[in-house]
Design a protein around this motif. Structure first.
Motif, PDB file in Angstrom:
ATOM      1  N   LEU A 139       0.804  -1.214  -0.052  1.00  0.00           N
ATOM      2  CA  LEU A 139       0.072  -0.079  -0.002  1.00  0.00           C
ATOM      3  C   LEU A 139       0.916   1.083   0.023  1.00  0.00           C
ATOM      4  O   LEU A 139       1.726   1.310   0.724  1.00  0.00           O
ATOM      5  CB  LEU A 139      -0.942  -0.135   1.273  1.00  0.00           C
ATOM      6  N   THR A 140       0.519   2.096  -0.614  1.00  0.00           N
ATOM      7  CA  THR A 140       0.976   3.746  -0.629  1.00  0.00           C
ATOM      8  C   THR A 140       0.403   4.640  -0.262  1.00  0.00           C
ATOM      9  O   THR A 140       0.857   5.641   0.327  1.00  0.00           O
ATOM     10  CB  THR A 140       1.703   3.982  -2.236  1.00  0.00           C
ATOM     11  N   GLU A 141      -0.953   4.426  -0.097  1.00  0.00           N
ATOM     12  CA  GLU A 141      -1.819   5.383   0.100  1.00  0.00           C
ATOM     13  C   GLU A 141      -3.250   4.981   0.396  1.00  0.00           C
ATOM     14  O   GLU A 141      -3.619   3.695   0.021  1.00  0.00           O
ATOM     15  CB  GLU A 141      -2.034   6.646  -0.361  1.00  0.00           C
ATOM     16  N   GLY A 142      -4.039   5.441   1.241  1.00  0.00           N
ATOM     17  CA  GLY A 142      -5.249   5.045   1.395  1.00  0.00           C
ATOM     18  C   GLY A 142      -5.969   5.558   2.695  1.00  0.00           C
ATOM     19  O   GLY A 142      -5.441   6.457   3.472  1.00  0.00           O
ATOM     20  N   SER A 143      -7.097   4.999   3.046  1.00  0.00           N
ATOM     21  CA  SER A 143      -7.781   5.449   4.159  1.00  0.00           C
ATOM     22  C   SER A 143      -8.678   4.397   4.782  1.00  0.00           C
ATOM     23  O   SER A 143      -9.208   3.480   4.151  1.00  0.00           O
ATOM     24  CB  SER A 143      -8.576   6.802   4.193  1.00  0.00           C
ATOM     25  N   TYR A 144      -8.939   4.463   6.146  1.00  0.00           N
ATOM     26  CA  TYR A 144     -10.018   3.708   6.877  1.00  0.00           C
ATOM     27  C   TYR A 144     -10.972   4.497   7.297  1.00  0.00           C
ATOM     28  O   TYR A 144     -10.790   5.334   8.162  1.00  0.00           O
ATOM     29  CB  TYR A 144      -9.152   2.741   8.003  1.00  0.00           C
ATOM     30  N   ASP A 145     -12.151   4.201   6.958  1.00  0.00           N
ATOM     31  CA  ASP A 145     -13.340   5.110   7.305  1.00  0.00           C
ATOM     32  C   ASP A 145     -14.096   4.503   8.380  1.00  0.00           C
ATOM     33  O   ASP A 145     -14.746   3.152   8.305  1.00  0.00           O
ATOM     34  CB  ASP A 145     -14.388   5.392   6.243  1.00  0.00           C
ATOM     35  N   LEU A 146     -14.085   4.820   9.507  1.00  0.00           N
ATOM     36  CA  LEU A 146     -14.540   4.420  10.502  1.00  0.00           C
ATOM     37  C   LEU A 146     -15.790   5.014  10.884  1.00  0.00           C
ATOM     38  O   LEU A 146     -16.010   6.159  10.987  1.00  0.00           O
ATOM     39  CB  LEU A 146     -13.768   4.499  11.994  1.00  0.00           C
ATOM     40  N   SER A 147     -16.995   4.325  10.874  1.00  0.00           N
ATOM     41  CA  SER A 147     -18.516   4.892  10.923  1.00  0.00           C
ATOM     42  C   SER A 147     -19.323   3.971  11.585  1.00  0.00           C
ATOM     43  O   SER A 147     -19.418   2.849  11.271  1.00  0.00           O
ATOM     44  CB  SER A 147     -18.861   4.920   9.323  1.00  0.00           C
ATOM     45  N   PHE A 148     -19.887   4.660  12.614  1.00  0.00           N
ATOM     46  CA  PHE A 148     -21.029   3.817  13.233  1.00  0.00           C
ATOM     47  C   PHE A 148     -21.723   4.857  14.049  1.00  0.00           C
ATOM     48  O   PHE A 148     -21.407   5.454  15.371  1.00  0.00           O
ATOM     49  CB  PHE A 148     -20.406   2.612  14.405  1.00  0.00           C
TER      50      PHE A 148
END
Length: 498
Positions: free
Chosen positions: A221-230
């Motif tokens: 992985l070179t970039e990205g995101s984890y979207d935490l949603s609740f």
């Protein structure tokens, strides 16, 4: 013997699950004896990008069919689906391809190279393991009466299995992925948690002789995101470069080793308050912190953990004394100087502080009396919210309330009253449940005033401030009848029918 030409003037066909339409314009197939000849036979996508087929297919030994084909494509659209088209994968996918199809019937193989092109954006939904287990447990097998056994039935069963196996083809593809294409993995469809990644990979994917799909290889992985949603928690963590996802077979269960960061600027005053350091007012200035989300394990059962660290760059006004004290508080080692204790060695305390940073944009004081003004139902409500993270943040309330939808909203404001700066914090909690095949929805809620409640008066007998009943007149929900009661302030309500 079959000789002649089959001409395609204008033909179009759709592959529903891929959401794609393909067109065959002005193309010819040539039949020579027992072979079908492909000579630059072109299938185009909706952007007029070609997929070209050359070679032949032989029917000389029916039911066995012999293939000798070469397939090439450039920037060809293989996926253009929405979530309505496919529950498991959707988006837009473009590839360059060079494939060879060779062999006879079930022994035929597909080999070649595929390169995922720039601007591809593909979403994959992780399967629900619970549902899979349930489906397996619910299989019913009907057995014929032993008194009426026949010899023909086993033969027919064997034939059916053979016919099914004959459809499988061994496939091995080398797949190249660059960091200009994006993949989104929906880890928890219910809560909305998803992983967006870009990176580089050399993978081998295909179908084994037994019909089992597989993927092998490493995705860096070179970039990205984890979207935490609740509900109350909607935060985006930025993935650090260097994370990996390793496939060792199962396409849906890569082993992930990823660290993501959520950056926040807050004052460390409440973090160090219990240690009573010298020059306490110096800790009221904001410093930069990183909340780390660490994900290591198989995607189907990944268990995230959290950490807090000081950012590399701090405001110039932060003194060395303050920096060292805060760093000590976040260190893995306890200090014997000044009675300081690290929160890292206390999982419950660490999770509490992580929750505070994510939701309240501040630290909690270890002295709860300094944070809550007295014991009240509102304070209890606020304390119960602080427990959510310690029960695994990405699943924080999935088991607490069943059968209803939970909505939590926390709002904090400041203003001047009678010349003095005062704060106000309100927590609203709502529950909703649908009845009559989701035609009727009942919504109830209550607002808790967590801060500056001295001037507020409320009826302690009230269970809910807000109540509404919504009945859908149309299937799409555009037309409905609503009966409601909504609180405006401590003494006034809106009531009505709309």
């Amino acid at each position: 013997m079959l000789n002649g030409n089959l001409n395609f003037d204008a033909v179009a066909f759709d592959i529903t699950q891929l959401g794609s339409r393909y067109v065959i314009n002005k193309q010819d197939l040539t039949f020579v004896n027992q072979q079908v000849k492909f000579k630059n036979f072109t299938v185009s996508d909706t952007l007029n990008q070609p997929l070209i087929v050359n070679g032949d297919v032989s029917f000389a030994n029916i039911p066995d069919v012999a293939y000798d084909l070469k397939v090439s494509a450039t920037n060809f659209m293989v996926l253009n689906a929405t979530q309505k088209d496919n529950d498991f994968f959707y988006g837009k996918g473009f590839v360059d391809a060079n494939l060879i199809v060779k062999g006879v019937s079930s022994k035929a193989t597909i080999d070649g190279d595929i390169k995922v092109k720039d601007n591809s954006k593909i979403t994959v939904v992780m399967p629900d393991n619970t549902a899979e287990t349930s489906e397996q447990d619910d299989i019913i097998v009907f057995v014929k009466d032993r008194k009426n056994k026949t010899t023909a039935e086993p033969d027919s069963v064997k034939k059916e299995h053979y016919a099914a196996a004959d459809l499988f083809t061994e496939m091995s593809l080398n797949i190249e992925v660059n960091d200009k294409s994006e993949f989104i993995i929906i880890i928890d469809p219910l809560n909305g948690d998803n992983l967006k990644v870009k990176g580089k990979a050399q993978l081998n994917a295909g179908i084994s002789q037994g019909g089992q799909p597989y993927i092998l290889g490493l995705y860096e992985l070179t970039e990205g995101s984890y979207d935490l949603s609740f509900e109350v928690l909607k935060r985006q963590f930025v993935i650090q470069k260097g994370g990996t996802m390793l496939w060792s077979g199962d396409p849906t269960n890569a082993y992930a080793n990823i660290t993501a960061i959520y950056k926040v600027d807050v004052a460390p005053y409440d973090l160090v308050l219990s240690d009573s350091p010298a020059n306490l007012d110096l800790y009221r200035q904001k410093m930069s912190f990183n909340v780390l989300l660490k994900m290591e394990g198989y995607l189907k059962n990944i268990q995230p953990s959290f950490a807090i660290e000081l950012a590399d760059v701090q405001p110039s006004s932060v003194t060395t004394e303050v920096y060292d004290k805060v760093k000590e508080k976040l260190s893995t080692k306890n200090s014997s100087i000044g009675g300081s204790s690290s929160i890292v060695n206390n999982t419950a305390e660490l999770n509490k502080q992580v929750f505070a940073l994510l939701v309240l944009n501040r630290f909690f004081s270890e002295k709860s009396g300094d944070f809550f003004s007295g014991v009240s139902p509102e304070a209890i409500a606020r304390q119960s919210v602080s427990k959510l993270l310690s029960d695994q943040l990405d699943r924080l309330a999935s088991d607490l309330v069943t059968g209803v939808k939970l909505n939590v909203n926390l709002a904090s404001t400041q203003g001047y009253t009678n010349g003095a700066l005062t704060g106000r914090t309100d927590l609203s909690v709502g529950l909703s449940k649908a009845f009559l095949n989701e035609k009727l929805t009942v919504v109830v809620g209550r607002n808790f005033e967590l801060e500056n409640t001295a001037a507020s008066q409320r009826n302690s007998a009230e269970i809910f401030d807000n109540v509404s009943l919504n009945y859908s007149l149309s299937d799409d929900g555009r037309y409905m009848v609503r009966v409601y009661r909504k609180k405006i302030n401590t003494r006034q309500f809106w009531k009505g029918l709309s």
